[in-house]
Scaffold this motif. Structure first.
Motif, short mmCIF file in Angstrom:
data_model
loop_
_atom_site.label_atom_id
_atom_site.label_comp_id
_atom_site.label_asym_id
_atom_site.label_seq_id
_atom_site.Cartn_x
_atom_site.Cartn_y
_atom_site.Cartn_z
N THR A 32 0.85 -1.20 0.00
CA THR A 32 0.00 0.00 0.00
C THR A 32 0.89 1.24 0.00
N GLY A 33 0.33 2.34 -0.46
CA GLY A 33 1.06 3.62 -0.42
C GLY A 33 2.24 3.68 -1.37
N THR A 34 2.14 2.97 -2.50
CA THR A 34 3.30 2.89 -3.41
C THR A 34 3.59 4.19 -4.16
N SER A 35 2.65 5.12 -4.15
CA SER A 35 2.93 6.37 -4.87
C SER A 35 3.81 7.31 -4.04
N LEU A 38 2.40 0.64 3.83
CA LEU A 38 3.09 1.93 3.92
C LEU A 38 2.11 3.10 3.96
N ALA A 39 0.92 2.89 3.42
CA ALA A 39 -0.03 4.00 3.27
C ALA A 39 -0.33 4.63 4.63
N GLY A 40 -0.38 5.91 4.63
CA GLY A 40 -0.69 6.59 5.87
C GLY A 40 -0.58 8.08 5.71
N LYS A 41 -0.93 8.75 6.78
CA LYS A 41 -0.85 10.20 6.76
C LYS A 41 0.33 10.60 7.62
N ALA A 42 1.33 11.22 6.98
CA ALA A 42 2.54 11.57 7.71
C ALA A 42 2.41 12.96 8.32
N HIS A 43 3.44 13.33 9.02
CA HIS A 43 3.43 14.61 9.72
C HIS A 43 3.19 15.76 8.76
N TYR A 78 4.00 -3.69 8.96
CA TYR A 78 3.36 -2.39 9.15
C TYR A 78 4.42 -1.31 9.40
N ILE A 79 4.37 -0.25 8.61
CA ILE A 79 5.34 0.84 8.80
C ILE A 79 4.73 1.86 9.74
N SER A 80 5.14 1.75 10.99
CA SER A 80 4.72 2.72 12.00
C SER A 80 5.74 3.85 11.99
N SER A 81 6.16 4.31 13.13
CA SER A 81 7.15 5.39 13.20
C SER A 81 7.71 5.46 14.62
N VAL A 82 8.92 5.98 14.74
CA VAL A 82 9.46 6.21 16.09
C VAL A 82 8.57 7.22 16.84
N HIS A 112 -1.04 13.84 17.06
CA HIS A 112 -2.07 12.95 16.51
C HIS A 112 -1.44 11.90 15.60
N TYR A 113 -0.39 12.29 14.92
CA TYR A 113 0.34 11.34 14.06
C TYR A 113 0.86 10.17 14.91
N GLY A 114 1.60 10.50 15.95
CA GLY A 114 2.18 9.46 16.81
C GLY A 114 1.12 8.63 17.50
#
Ligand SMILES: NC(=O)c1ccc[n+]([C@@H]2O[C@H](COP(=O)([O-])OP(=O)(O)OC[C@H]3O[C@@H](n4cnc5c(N)ncnc54)[C@H](OP(=O)(O)O)[C@@H]3O)[C@@H](O)[C@H]2O)c1
Length: 296
Positions: A6-9, A49-54, A90-94, A116-118
């Motif tokens: 997911t989120g390949t673009s 990978l799809a998600g809403k980043a900072h 799953y690509i989370s984040s620190v 909210h991201y974290g």
């Protein structure tokens, strides 16, 4: 059997699909829709990978993060549990753990995200961990720190623009250490997780070495054959200017100032121990490659 990504673009996705050329990849672009049921047919592994980043411009609503990062991940993970697929990456984040780090960020640290991201990333992690895992399936929650690579338009690119124009770096008074993650190391870890039999769990991702922003400025300058110009201006004065920039919408706002000057050292010991392999690229080599790509 396919690999669903997911989120390949996005930045990471574009790099990953080029790295995993030997795989039959299904690029799944999905958005959160209430009550939607996702079907994963004939898929061996899922890389989410799809998600809403900072959002540096501060235009997003809190709900956008929870829908994109938590609700959507929940729907996809439910689909994974019902499917024949074996691995869910799953690509989370620190940032699901901490917004600032005083010591070294390990997987042992109790998460306390402030944004909210974290928070939305952590909710997704907790959902995945809370579900009984059927035999033969594995999940990997990856927590990368800042990922960079050729074509990346982030704070690194901004710093590059300043240095290349001969503008002195005025934040030399801030002595910090930061971890980075080269995109090649990221792709390497994902591929190893696909081919090796690694225990399910949460893994931090970062390059081996950390750098100070002053070292980074010097590295950029050396890639440009320039002499680094590091100015030591009192920290209080800089913070005042950054506050004004928030109002005047100038590039160096408080959020960017924090990103450039904070400490954020991330340990990669757990993933390296699990993979039993060294990362292909050192932090400096990786940064040099990214910096040189900005020249093109
Ligand atoms: N880049 C970093 O430094 C970094 C660090 C830690 C963690 N991460 C995480 O790694 C993942 C990939 O990061 P990235 O830098 O490649 O991000 P990116 O360039 O913003 O790409 C994210 C992709 O997600 C999809 N997307 C966009 N808005 C969405 C929404 N509202 N709901 C669902 N999907 C949406 C889009 O792909 P499609 O159009 O193909 O659907 C988009 O290209 C993200 O989950 C991010 O949080 C990134």
């Amino acid at each position: 059997m396919k690999l669903t990504i997911t989120g390949t673009s996005g930045f990471t996705g574009q790099n990953l699909i080029h790295y995993l050329v030997d795989y039959d990849i299904y690029k799944q672009s999905i958005r959160y829709v209430p009550n939607q049921e996702i079907y994963l047919d004939n898929t061996e592994s899922i890389i989410h990978l799809a998600g809403k980043a900072h959002d540096l411009k501060n235009v997003s609503q809190p709900q956008d993060y929870y829908e994109a990062n938590f609700e959507l991940t929940k729907q996809l993970y439910d689909a994974f549990l019902k499917s024949d697929a074996r691995k869910f990456i799953y690509i989370s984040s620190v940032k699901a753990v901490a917004d600032s780090v005083n010591d070294v960020l390990t997987e042992e640290i109790k998460p306390a995200p402030q944004t909210h991201y974290g928070k939305s990333k952590l909710m997704a992690e907790e959902y995945i961990k809370s579900q009984p895992l059927p035999e033969g399936k594995s999940y990997y929650i990856l927590r990368p720190c800042m990922i960079h690579g050729p074509g990346n338009k982030g704070n690194l690119n901004l710093l590059y623009k300043f240095v290349s124009k001969g503008i002195p770096y005025p934040l030399a008074a801030f002595e910090n250490r930061r971890s980075f993650l080269n995109i090649e190391n990221f792709c390497f870890v994902v591929k190893e997780l696909l081919v090796q039999d690694i225990p399910s769990g949460v893994y931090n991702l970062a390059d081996d070495e950390s750098l100070s922003t002053n070292e980074l400025v010097s590295l950029i300058a050396s890639c440009l054959d320039l002499k680094p110009q590091l100015w030591t201006i009192p920290k209080g004065l800089i913070k005042g200017i950054a506050q004004l920039s928030d109002v005047l919408k100038l590039p160096l706002n408080l959020e960017r100032l924090n990103k450039l000057t904070e400490n954020y050292v991330v340990s990669n010991a757990k993933i390296k121990k699990a993979l039993k392999k060294e990362f292909p690229v050192s932090a400096k080599q990786g940064l040099q490659k990214t910096i040189l790509s900005f020249k093109e």
